[in-house]
Design a protein around this motif. Sequence first.
Motif, PDB file in Angstrom:
ATOM      1  N   LYS A 481       0.839  -1.192   0.000  1.00 60.62           N
ATOM      2  CA  LYS A 481       0.000   0.000   0.000  1.00 60.62           C
ATOM      3  C   LYS A 481       0.868   1.233   0.000  1.00 60.62           C
ATOM      4  O   LYS A 481       1.729   1.409   0.861  1.00 60.62           O
ATOM      5  CB  LYS A 481      -0.907   0.007   1.244  1.00 60.62           C
ATOM      6  CG  LYS A 481      -1.882   1.166   1.294  1.00 60.62           C
ATOM      7  CD  LYS A 481      -2.922   1.060   0.188  1.00 60.62           C
ATOM      8  CE  LYS A 481      -3.939   2.188   0.302  1.00 60.62           C
ATOM      9  NZ  LYS A 481      -4.933   2.147  -0.793  1.00 60.62           N
ATOM     10  N   LEU A 482       0.640   2.083  -0.984  1.00 58.86           N
ATOM     11  CA  LEU A 482       1.410   3.309  -1.115  1.00 58.86           C
ATOM     12  C   LEU A 482       0.459   4.502  -1.136  1.00 58.86           C
ATOM     13  O   LEU A 482      -0.670   4.401  -1.629  1.00 58.86           O
ATOM     14  CB  LEU A 482       2.234   3.282  -2.416  1.00 58.86           C
ATOM     15  CG  LEU A 482       3.336   2.232  -2.490  1.00 58.86           C
ATOM     16  CD1 LEU A 482       3.957   2.211  -3.878  1.00 58.86           C
ATOM     17  CD2 LEU A 482       4.410   2.490  -1.428  1.00 58.86           C
ATOM     18  N   PRO A 483       0.909   5.641  -0.637  1.00 59.92           N
ATOM     19  CA  PRO A 483       0.050   6.822  -0.630  1.00 59.92           C
ATOM     20  C   PRO A 483      -0.250   7.320  -2.048  1.00 59.92           C
ATOM     21  O   PRO A 483       0.535   7.114  -2.980  1.00 59.92           O
ATOM     22  CB  PRO A 483       0.862   7.858   0.160  1.00 59.92           C
ATOM     23  CG  PRO A 483       1.898   7.073   0.897  1.00 59.92           C
ATOM     24  CD  PRO A 483       2.181   5.880   0.058  1.00 59.92           C
ATOM     25  N   SER A 484      -1.371   7.981  -2.196  1.00 61.35           N
ATOM     26  CA  SER A 484      -1.793   8.456  -3.510  1.00 61.35           C
ATOM     27  C   SER A 484      -0.825   9.477  -4.083  1.00 61.35           C
ATOM     28  O   SER A 484      -0.486   9.431  -5.271  1.00 61.35           O
ATOM     29  CB  SER A 484      -3.196   9.062  -3.407  1.00 61.35           C
ATOM     30  OG  SER A 484      -3.609   9.626  -4.620  1.00 61.35           O
ATOM     31  N   VAL A 485      -0.353  10.408  -3.250  1.00 62.73           N
ATOM     32  CA  VAL A 485       0.557  11.433  -3.745  1.00 62.73           C
ATOM     33  C   VAL A 485       1.858  10.814  -4.234  1.00 62.73           C
ATOM     34  O   VAL A 485       2.409  11.213  -5.268  1.00 62.73           O
ATOM     35  CB  VAL A 485       0.831  12.466  -2.636  1.00 62.73           C
ATOM     36  CG1 VAL A 485       1.827  13.516  -3.097  1.00 62.73           C
ATOM     37  CG2 VAL A 485      -0.459  13.126  -2.189  1.00 62.73           C
ATOM     38  N   ILE A 516      -0.480  -0.493 -11.685  1.00 63.67           N
ATOM     39  CA  ILE A 516      -0.814   0.573 -10.738  1.00 63.67           C
ATOM     40  C   ILE A 516      -2.261   1.000 -10.919  1.00 63.67           C
ATOM     41  O   ILE A 516      -3.023   1.134  -9.947  1.00 63.67           O
ATOM     42  CB  ILE A 516       0.136   1.768 -10.935  1.00 63.67           C
ATOM     43  CG1 ILE A 516       1.569   1.390 -10.554  1.00 63.67           C
ATOM     44  CG2 ILE A 516      -0.332   2.959 -10.102  1.00 63.67           C
ATOM     45  CD1 ILE A 516       2.576   2.493 -10.844  1.00 63.67           C
ATOM     46  N   ALA A 517      -2.682   1.214 -12.165  1.00 60.81           N
ATOM     47  CA  ALA A 517      -4.058   1.635 -12.418  1.00 60.81           C
ATOM     48  C   ALA A 517      -5.059   0.584 -11.972  1.00 60.81           C
ATOM     49  O   ALA A 517      -6.152   0.912 -11.490  1.00 60.81           O
ATOM     50  CB  ALA A 517      -4.235   1.947 -13.904  1.00 60.81           C
ATOM     51  N   GLU A 518      -4.729  -0.702 -12.130  1.00 61.86           N
ATOM     52  CA  GLU A 518      -5.650  -1.757 -11.717  1.00 61.86           C
ATOM     53  C   GLU A 518      -5.695  -1.902 -10.204  1.00 61.86           C
ATOM     54  O   GLU A 518      -6.757  -2.143  -9.624  1.00 61.86           O
ATOM     55  CB  GLU A 518      -5.223  -3.078 -12.362  1.00 61.86           C
ATOM     56  CG  GLU A 518      -6.136  -4.257 -12.029  1.00 61.86           C
ATOM     57  CD  GLU A 518      -5.671  -5.549 -12.681  1.00 61.86           C
ATOM     58  OE1 GLU A 518      -6.316  -6.592 -12.456  1.00 61.86           O
ATOM     59  OE2 GLU A 518      -4.658  -5.499 -13.423  1.00 61.86           O
ATOM     60  N   ALA A 519      -4.532  -1.758  -9.543  1.00 64.82           N
ATOM     61  CA  ALA A 519      -4.491  -1.921  -8.087  1.00 64.82           C
ATOM     62  C   ALA A 519      -5.172  -0.770  -7.376  1.00 64.82           C
ATOM     63  O   ALA A 519      -5.727  -0.952  -6.281  1.00 64.82           O
ATOM     64  CB  ALA A 519      -3.041  -2.053  -7.620  1.00 64.82           C
ATOM     65  N   TYR A 520      -5.182   0.390  -7.977  1.00 62.83           N
ATOM     66  CA  TYR A 520      -5.818   1.559  -7.350  1.00 62.83           C
ATOM     67  C   TYR A 520      -6.914   2.084  -8.268  1.00 62.83           C
ATOM     68  O   TYR A 520      -6.930   3.245  -8.666  1.00 62.83           O
ATOM     69  CB  TYR A 520      -4.774   2.641  -7.080  1.00 62.83           C
ATOM     70  CG  TYR A 520      -3.659   2.192  -6.177  1.00 62.83           C
ATOM     71  CD1 TYR A 520      -3.750   2.336  -4.793  1.00 62.83           C
ATOM     72  CD2 TYR A 520      -2.500   1.621  -6.695  1.00 62.83           C
ATOM     73  CE1 TYR A 520      -2.734   1.919  -3.954  1.00 62.83           C
ATOM     74  CE2 TYR A 520      -1.470   1.202  -5.867  1.00 62.83           C
ATOM     75  CZ  TYR A 520      -1.596   1.357  -4.506  1.00 62.83           C
ATOM     76  OH  TYR A 520      -0.579   0.947  -3.662  1.00 62.83           O
ATOM     77  N   SER A 521      -7.818   1.186  -8.611  1.00 65.81           N
ATOM     78  CA  SER A 521      -8.870   1.537  -9.572  1.00 65.81           C
ATOM     79  C   SER A 521      -9.879   2.524  -9.017  1.00 65.81           C
ATOM     80  O   SER A 521     -10.626   3.139  -9.777  1.00 65.81           O
ATOM     81  CB  SER A 521      -9.607   0.268 -10.026  1.00 65.81           C
ATOM     82  OG  SER A 521     -10.145  -0.416  -8.895  1.00 65.81           O
ATOM     83  N   ASN A 522      -9.937   2.693  -7.706  1.00 66.39           N
ATOM     84  CA  ASN A 522     -10.907   3.622  -7.119  1.00 66.39           C
ATOM     85  C   ASN A 522     -10.402   5.053  -7.055  1.00 66.39           C
ATOM     86  O   ASN A 522     -11.170   5.948  -6.697  1.00 66.39           O
ATOM     87  CB  ASN A 522     -11.295   3.155  -5.705  1.00 66.39           C
ATOM     88  CG  ASN A 522     -12.010   1.824  -5.708  1.00 66.39           C
ATOM     89  OD1 ASN A 522     -12.728   1.497  -6.648  1.00 66.39           O
ATOM     90  ND2 ASN A 522     -11.818   1.041  -4.650  1.00 66.39           N
ATOM     91  N   ASP A 523      -9.137   5.270  -7.376  1.00 66.39           N
ATOM     92  CA  ASP A 523      -8.561   6.608  -7.309  1.00 66.39           C
ATOM     93  C   ASP A 523      -8.411   7.145  -8.730  1.00 66.39           C
ATOM     94  O   ASP A 523      -7.582   6.677  -9.512  1.00 66.39           O
ATOM     95  CB  ASP A 523      -7.196   6.556  -6.595  1.00 66.39           C
ATOM     96  CG  ASP A 523      -6.701   7.932  -6.193  1.00 66.39           C
ATOM     97  OD1 ASP A 523      -6.987   8.894  -6.927  1.00 66.39           O
ATOM     98  OD2 ASP A 523      -6.006   8.040  -5.158  1.00 66.39           O
ATOM     99  N   GLU A 524      -9.238   8.101  -9.092  1.00 64.84           N
ATOM    100  CA  GLU A 524      -9.199   8.642 -10.446  1.00 64.84           C
ATOM    101  C   GLU A 524      -7.920   9.413 -10.723  1.00 64.84           C
ATOM    102  O   GLU A 524      -7.459   9.466 -11.863  1.00 64.84           O
ATOM    103  CB  GLU A 524     -10.427   9.530 -10.687  1.00 64.84           C
ATOM    104  CG  GLU A 524     -11.734   8.764 -10.741  1.00 64.84           C
ATOM    105  CD  GLU A 524     -12.886   9.650 -11.163  1.00 64.84           C
ATOM    106  OE1 GLU A 524     -12.650  10.857 -11.385  1.00 64.84           O
ATOM    107  OE2 GLU A 524     -14.012   9.138 -11.279  1.00 64.84           O
TER     108      GLU A 524
END
Length: 940
Positions: A481-485, A516-524
Amino acid sequence: MGSSSQGQSKEFLDLIKAIGEARSKAEEDRIVLREIDTLKRHINSADIPIRKMKEYIIRLLYVEMLGHDASFGYIHAVKITHHHNLLLKRTGYLAVTLFLNDDHDLIILIVNTIQKDLASDNYLVVSAALNAVCKLINDETIPAVLPRVLDLLNHSKDTVRKKAVMALHRFYLKSPSSVSHLLSNFRKRLCDNDPGVMGASLCPLFHLISNDPHSYKDLVVSFVSILKQVAEHRLPKTYDYHQLPAPFVQIKLLKILALLGSGDKQASGNMYTVLGDIIRRSDSTSNIGNAVLYECICCISSIYPNPKLLENAAEVIAKFLKSDSHNLKYMGIDALGRLIKLSPEVAEQHQLAVIDCLEDPDDTLKRKTFELLYKMTKSSNVEVIVDRMIDYMISISDDHYKTYIASRCVELAEQFAPSNQWFIQTMNRVFEHAGDLVNIKVAHNLMRLIAEGFGEDDDAAYCQLRSSAVESYLRILGEPKLPSVFLQVICWVLGEYGTADGKYSASYISGKLCDIAEAYSNDENIKAYAISALMKTYAFEVAGGRKVDLLPECQSLIEELLASHSTDLQQRAYELQALVGLDAQAVEIIMPRDASCEDIEVDKNLSFLNGYVQQSLEKGAQPYIPEDVRIGMGNMNNFRSQDQHESLQHGLKFEAYEVPKPPMQSKVTPVSFAFPTDIVPAPEVLPSRETHHISSVGVVSEVGSLELKLRLDGVQKKWGRPAYSSTSSASASASASYSTSQKPSNGITQLDGATVVNKVRDSYDSRKTGVDPEKQKLAASLFGGSAKPEKRSSASHKVPKTGASSAADRSQGSKPVVVPNEVALEKTIHQPPPDLLDLGEPVVATAPPPVDPFMQLEGLLDPSINSATNHDVRGDNVNLLAELSNAAVRATSGETIATPLSQSTKGSNAKDSLEKDALVRQMGVNPSSQNPNLFRDLLG
């Protein structure tokens, strides 16, 4: 009711006892509420003894101090301030100063009492009134008491003079302008014989010197003399506190001297002797003595530096750091932070003491130590200090302080980074552990530093920096888990420099980005950064002439984003899809490599449109009119000159017209007054215009080409009983904004109209036995070397509105005019409602040249002019004709008939024109105007 020996009633003593014995807040509240009920019953009784009223007011004070409302008794506290009894008056003043504030409504009731008491011969009464003045007087009531307060500055009693100085200081804080001419009184009171008055004057002088130190440089010698006398025990013993002479006066004087000696060598030279005396005389065994020593160190660090005083201050700091008290250690760390600015080598004398404070379990002391380390950071110890700060940041749970520590780490890393690789690793640790608490600006600065480097001109260093960043980020992607920023930074770096050195292929980088896009699919935001990085990766491949094969996961990601609810993601996906299909030359122009640092030039004048504008003007387009010119103008087609613009801005005109010249033969084209049966003219829809003059005479005339349409709804029957069918939707929406009434007079129907004119404008001792070798090693890394810090460069027309409401919409029905020996005519005139809120220029398919409205009116009767201006005259003359007709109605002395003017049509004849001429003459209109030709041609 019994009384105690102290004069207090048994009920009052029971109340105090019950409150003291209460075991819970609820029990205390019950006691107070019961007391409130008792006070409400007794305090309003008549003929209450003075002693009893005084007790009630004191009991109200207890109620208020315990958090309950005692406002029902405020007025009684105000009343007893008027009493002549001294004890009762002082009780009243005490109560109102605790009950009320300077904005309370009851303040006005005690101003007169305060004025009288300030002039009293009893200094106790004056002192009580001055206490109230300091608490209750506001900006509006300062002038009422200011003269009396100034007189009291020379009072024989020192207590009164001291309170008067305090009151004047209060006035300065509340309203500086009201006492700006009286500030010299504070200087005079500084020389008062009483130390209390002198001490009171130090507080206002401190505020004044804080605002303007240069105006009080001449007082340095006076302040130094006073401080010397105080330190030498020349004041009465009553001013000693813990055997220290007037410590609070010393502290205030030291604060003032610190302000006056800052950056002034001459002023500071007068202070050196007295400061050394205070350090030698002060007792460090008491808290107040340590307070004076701390303030003395602060003063030494503020004035022009003196080596001897700096040594004395360092010795005091060593005593603070050796103490077992955390408070004294805290003071020592803070004082060391102040002194380190002037003498950086002082910290090296206390390095082990600082390490002990850094490992102390007291969190407050530890944070203060980190602030000290931040101030003493340089390129030789930045690695140790930043690592310690990051370790501490990981251990705490306070998000606010964690954000603060993260920002400090980033700042130190940017300024003193020993190598690029260390910088990247440090920033990765900060982002990884601080998470989204890191400011987004820090992420942007990091990306800019990676792109621009650290100001070095070595291209190899640039490539090494970017390559180390890519390698570290690919290694970090394995974290769960990595931060969004942080992920945004990773995506940007991989997109810009992932394939730059050729170590990693485009397929490998694009696969990581898709993961990355698949693992954090909820973050646009992450998905947007990922798709943009994919676009850059494939664009660089296409521009390099290499074949691009989209991975299946990339293709599925693009298909998913093409159907996304986010238009931003959709656009990015469409752009990527289109970019892959372009040739290499176009892609290289669109997405150049390593162009993130290039500045974007913005052409504010839009000069690239000059050719297009010139072509449009040559084809007949109208030139652009600046916004400040077109605001408030309704009819842009008639904008010819400033005079016409001003005339459009005016309201109603009241100048009378001249008497017209003798009538001439009319050249009017025959106008038809009536249409065939049940045939109603349907006017063309005109652009909405701002109407400046609307005069209702029950008539509206239109000139222009009319399309004939059959209208059967809303038409009055010709024969039989008058009856109307249900109004159509068009006529219902165009409801009349004014009303007209028909009044029969002498067999003739007279029309009275009223309109509404609408307008829009709108040192810990290092020789200590038993020192841990690890601490010595840590101290050597923190304080080793006396090199000065080496800092790197730090990354651092209004749109026209369309009216929604049809306030000026109106629909005029047929209005019969009864004329002897003439056949009654009826018609229905439908006018397109003008939009009063439309301030812009109407958009017309073909823009005809603007026409002077007077020339249009004169041309109404000329066929040649009429045919040329047929489309423009109709909308522009509606209001003018209506106003002229209304002026004609007002000008008549006898019976006046407002006869509806018919619409001009192409099929008019001479007979109808003659009938119109005779009808106007029968109306008895005697116009007067500055334009006789207008009425000559209009009325014949």
